[in-house]
Design an enzyme around this catalytic site. Structure first.
Site, PDB file in Angstrom:
ATOM      1  N   ASN A   2       0.875  -1.172   0.000  1.00  0.00           N
ATOM      2  CA  ASN A   2       0.000   0.000   0.000  1.00  0.00           C
ATOM      3  C   ASN A   2       0.916   1.226   0.000  1.00  0.00           C
ATOM      4  O   ASN A   2       1.445   1.606   1.040  1.00  0.00           O
ATOM      5  CB  ASN A   2      -0.882  -0.046   1.256  1.00  0.00           C
ATOM      6  CG  ASN A   2      -1.909   1.069   1.283  1.00  0.00           C
ATOM      7  OD1 ASN A   2      -1.919   1.935   0.403  1.00  0.00           O
ATOM      8  ND2 ASN A   2      -2.753   1.055   2.291  1.00  0.00           N
TER       9      ASN A   2
ATOM     10  N   ARG B 211      -2.542  -2.091  -3.495  1.00  0.00           N
ATOM     11  CA  ARG B 211      -3.776  -1.338  -3.283  1.00  0.00           C
ATOM     12  C   ARG B 211      -3.698  -0.065  -4.123  1.00  0.00           C
ATOM     13  O   ARG B 211      -2.736   0.698  -4.009  1.00  0.00           O
ATOM     14  CB  ARG B 211      -3.902  -0.992  -1.806  1.00  0.00           C
ATOM     15  CG  ARG B 211      -5.131  -0.195  -1.525  1.00  0.00           C
ATOM     16  CD  ARG B 211      -5.306   0.070  -0.056  1.00  0.00           C
ATOM     17  NE  ARG B 211      -6.552   0.780   0.133  1.00  0.00           N
ATOM     18  CZ  ARG B 211      -6.973   1.204   1.306  1.00  0.00           C
ATOM     19  NH1 ARG B 211      -6.259   0.970   2.376  1.00  0.00           N
ATOM     20  NH2 ARG B 211      -8.109   1.836   1.399  1.00  0.00           N
TER      21      ARG B 211
ATOM     22  N   HIS C 112     -13.175   2.634  -0.159  1.00  0.00           N
ATOM     23  CA  HIS C 112     -13.199   1.516   0.804  1.00  0.00           C
ATOM     24  C   HIS C 112     -13.823   0.265   0.173  1.00  0.00           C
ATOM     25  O   HIS C 112     -14.343  -0.592   0.874  1.00  0.00           O
ATOM     26  CB  HIS C 112     -14.036   1.840   2.062  1.00  0.00           C
ATOM     27  CG  HIS C 112     -13.492   2.939   2.920  1.00  0.00           C
ATOM     28  ND1 HIS C 112     -14.306   3.889   3.464  1.00  0.00           N
ATOM     29  CD2 HIS C 112     -12.243   3.206   3.340  1.00  0.00           C
ATOM     30  CE1 HIS C 112     -13.578   4.731   4.188  1.00  0.00           C
ATOM     31  NE2 HIS C 112     -12.308   4.328   4.126  1.00  0.00           N
TER      32      HIS C 112
ATOM     33  N   ARG D 142     -12.614  14.907   8.040  1.00  0.00           N
ATOM     34  CA  ARG D 142     -13.371  15.347   6.853  1.00  0.00           C
ATOM     35  C   ARG D 142     -14.794  15.722   7.248  1.00  0.00           C
ATOM     36  O   ARG D 142     -15.397  15.065   8.105  1.00  0.00           O
ATOM     37  CB  ARG D 142     -13.438  14.232   5.805  1.00  0.00           C
ATOM     38  CG  ARG D 142     -12.102  13.843   5.232  1.00  0.00           C
ATOM     39  CD  ARG D 142     -12.296  12.904   4.041  1.00  0.00           C
ATOM     40  NE  ARG D 142     -11.044  12.296   3.657  1.00  0.00           N
ATOM     41  CZ  ARG D 142     -10.825  10.983   3.661  1.00  0.00           C
ATOM     42  NH1 ARG D 142     -11.775  10.132   4.015  1.00  0.00           N
ATOM     43  NH2 ARG D 142      -9.654  10.505   3.302  1.00  0.00           N
TER      44      ARG D 142
ATOM     45  N   GLU E 210      -8.849  -6.000   4.528  1.00  0.00           N
ATOM     46  CA  GLU E 210      -8.602  -5.634   3.127  1.00  0.00           C
ATOM     47  C   GLU E 210      -7.406  -6.394   2.568  1.00  0.00           C
ATOM     48  O   GLU E 210      -7.387  -6.759   1.397  1.00  0.00           O
ATOM     49  CB  GLU E 210      -8.368  -4.125   3.019  1.00  0.00           C
ATOM     50  CG  GLU E 210      -9.637  -3.341   3.293  1.00  0.00           C
ATOM     51  CD  GLU E 210      -9.377  -1.884   3.598  1.00  0.00           C
ATOM     52  OE1 GLU E 210      -9.460  -1.078   2.670  1.00  0.00           O
ATOM     53  OE2 GLU E 210      -9.110  -1.545   4.768  1.00  0.00           O
TER      54      GLU E 210
END
Ligand code: ADP
Length: 403
Positions: A7, A92, A181, A242, A389
Site C-alpha cells: 500500500n 492497493r 473503501h 473530513r 482488506e
C-alpha cells in the site's frame, strides 16, 4: 504461495507478507518519510521479532522497496530466505475510475489506465504507480496485481452515481460518484454471508465502515447499489478530519469571507473538519468519546452529529433497497466502539432492528470478533465483522496469478 501486499502512499510504503497456505500474515512493515528530505523510518514485525531503523535518508519508492525486501530477507529477523519465495505482489490502488470493476494483473496498458485516473485521485494514484513501478524494477520476474478501492462500487446504477450538474461534466471529465473503501465493503459483505452460512442472493445489506475515514454502502445480491463517498472520499459521513456532505455553496461562502482559494477551503474540509473541527479536540473517536462522557459540549455535538448522520444513511438505504436484512459494523470505530453502535441503533425498532446490550458490549476495545449483536427476535440482523482488506487483496492476487 506467499503474497506481498503493498500500500504505497506519497511518502510511505506499508506492506504485509501473507502465506496463502492458511492465509496467515507472517510479516508486517512500514517505510515512512520517503522523499521528504528528512531522515526516514522503517519498522517491521515478524512474530515477536522487530526491525526498527531510524535516520536513513530514503530518496524514493525504489529505495523503500529495496529496504522492504532486505528486511523481509533479514537472516535473524526476517520472514523469508530469498525473494523468490514471494509468488506475487498485490497493490492497493485508490482510483480505478470507470476503467476497473475488478482486480487485474498489471501490464503497460493497466499502468496507463491508472495514470489516466490521476486527475480523479491526484494524491494517491501517482504514489500507487510509484509502488508498482518500484516493485517491477526490484523484482522484474514477479507478477504484480492491482486491486482498486473503487472497483466494488462500479455496479451502482446511474440513478445512484450521477450528480445533478450538466451531463457534459460526466461525459467530459467523469464527474460522478465513485465510492471508496470498496475492498473492505466487498470483504465484509461477502464474509457476513459466509459467517451466517447463507447465500448473498436475496440479501439486502448495509455495511457501516467506520474508521478515521468512514463510508456506508448498500449491497443487494452481493452487489453494491449505493455508497456514501463520492467523486472523492470527502463526501458522505462526518469523519475524523473530513466534513462529509455539505451544501456545495458553503465552499464559495467560506472562500469569499475568509479570502481563501477553493483549494484551501477543500484542504480545510479534508484535514481540519469532522470530529476534529467540531470538537476542537481530536480526530480520534476515543478522545471525543472520553470528553463527551464528561459533558464537553462540542465533543457531545460532534458525537451526536456522527450518530445522526449514520442513522439517516441507514434509513435512506433501507428505503432505497425496499428494506434491509442485515446491518454490519466494521473498521476501527465500527469494530471496537460498542457504546457508539448502541447509540446508532437506538430507537431503530421501527426498522425491525434491536440490539442485544450484552452481546454488543462483548465486542469492544480491541476484542472485535465476528458476532451477531442483535437480539434473537430482531427481524434485521446486526453484526460486527472485522474488515480485512489485505486478505481480500491477497486472494484476488492469488486467483489472478493462478489462472
Ligand atoms: P483508518 O480509517 O485510518 O484505517 P481505523 O479503521 O483504524 O482508521 O479507525 C480509527 C478510529 O477507530 C479512531 O477514531 C479510533 O477511535 C477507533 N478505534 C480504533 N481502535 C479502537 C479501539 N481498540 N477501541 C476503540 N476505538 C478504536
Amino acid at each position: 504461495m506467499k503474497i506481498l501486499i503493498v500500500n504505497a502512499g506519497s511518502s510511505s510504503l506499508k506492506y504485509q507478507l501473507i502465506d496463502m497456505d492458511g492465509e496467515k500474515m507472517i510479516a508486517k512493515g512500514l517505510v515512512e518519510r520517503i522523499g521528504t528530505g528528512k531522515p526516514g523510518h522503517q519498522k517491521q514485525s515478524v512474530g515477536g521479532k522487530v526491525i526498527d531503523i531510524d535516520g536513513v535518508m530514503i530518496d524514493d519508492h525504489v529505495q523503500a522497496t529495496q529496504m522492504m525486501l532486505k528486511a523481509l530477507q533479514d537472516p535473524e529477523k526476517g520472514a523469508i530466505r530469498s525473494m523468490v519465495e514471494i509468488g506475487a505482489v498485490g497493490h492497493r490502488v485508490l482510483h480505478g475510475g470507470t476503467k476497473f470493476s475488478a482486480s487485474v494483473v498489471v501490464n503497460e496498458k493497466v499502468k496507463d489506465a491508472i495514470r489516466e485516473c490521476i486527475p480523479l485521485g491526484p494524491l494517491h494514484n501517482p504514489a500507487n504507480l510509484m509502488g508498482i513501478e518500484a516493485c517491477e524494477k526490484v523484482m522484474p520476474d514477479t507478477p504484480q496485481v492491482a486491486v482498486f478501492d473503487t472497483a466494488f462500487h462500479q455496479t451502482m446504477p446511474p440513478k445512484a452515481f450521477m450528480y445533478g450538474v450538466p451531463k457534459k461534466y460526466y461525459e467530459q471529465y467523469g464527474v460522478r460518484k465513485y465510492g471508496f473503501h470498496g475492498t473492505s465493503h466487498r470483504y465484509v459483505s461477502k464474509r457476513v454471508c459466509e459467517f451466517l452460512g447463507i447465500s448473498p442472493l436475496g440479501q439486502r445489506i448495509i455495511i457501516c465502515h467506520l474508521g478515521n475515514g468512514s463510508s456506508l454502502s448498500a449491497v443487494v445480491d452481493g452487489k453494491c447499489v449505493d455508497t456514501s463517498m463520492g467523486l472523492t472520499p470527502l463526501d458522505g459521513l462526518l469523519m475524523g478530519t473530513r466534513c462529509g456532505t455539505v451544501d456545495p455553496a458553503v465552499v464559495q461562502f467560506i472562500a469569499n469571507n475568509e479570502n481563501m482559494t477553493v483549494d484551501e477551503v477543500l484542504s480545510m474540509m479534508n484535514k481540519q473538519s469532522g470530529l476534529l473541527g467540531i470538537s476542537g479536540l481530536s480526530n480520534d473517536m476515543r478522545d471525543v468519546d472520553a470528553a463527551a462522557d464528561k459533558y464537553h459540549g462540542d465533543a457531545m455535538l460532534a458525537r451526536d452529529m456522527l450518530v445522526y448522520g449514520i442513522k439517516k444513511y441507514i434509513g435512506s438505504y433501507a428505503a432505497a433497497m425496499g428494506g434491509v436484512d442485515m446491518i454490519v459494523f466494521t473498521a476501527g470505530i465500527g469494530e471496537n466502539n460498542g457504546p457508539l453502535r448502541e447509540r446508532i441503533m437506538s430507537d431503530m425498532e421501527w426498522l425491525g432492528a434491536k440490539i442485544d446490550h450484552a452481546r454488543n458490549m462483548e465486542c469492544v476495545d480491541g476484542h472485535a470478533t465476528e458476532c451477531v449483536i442483535s437480539t434473537d427476535d430482531s427481524k434485521v440482523k446486526v453484526l460486527v465483522i472485522p474488515t480485512n482488506e489485505e486478505i481480500m487483496i491477497a486472494r484476488d492476487t492469488l486467483e489472478l496469478v493462478s489462472k
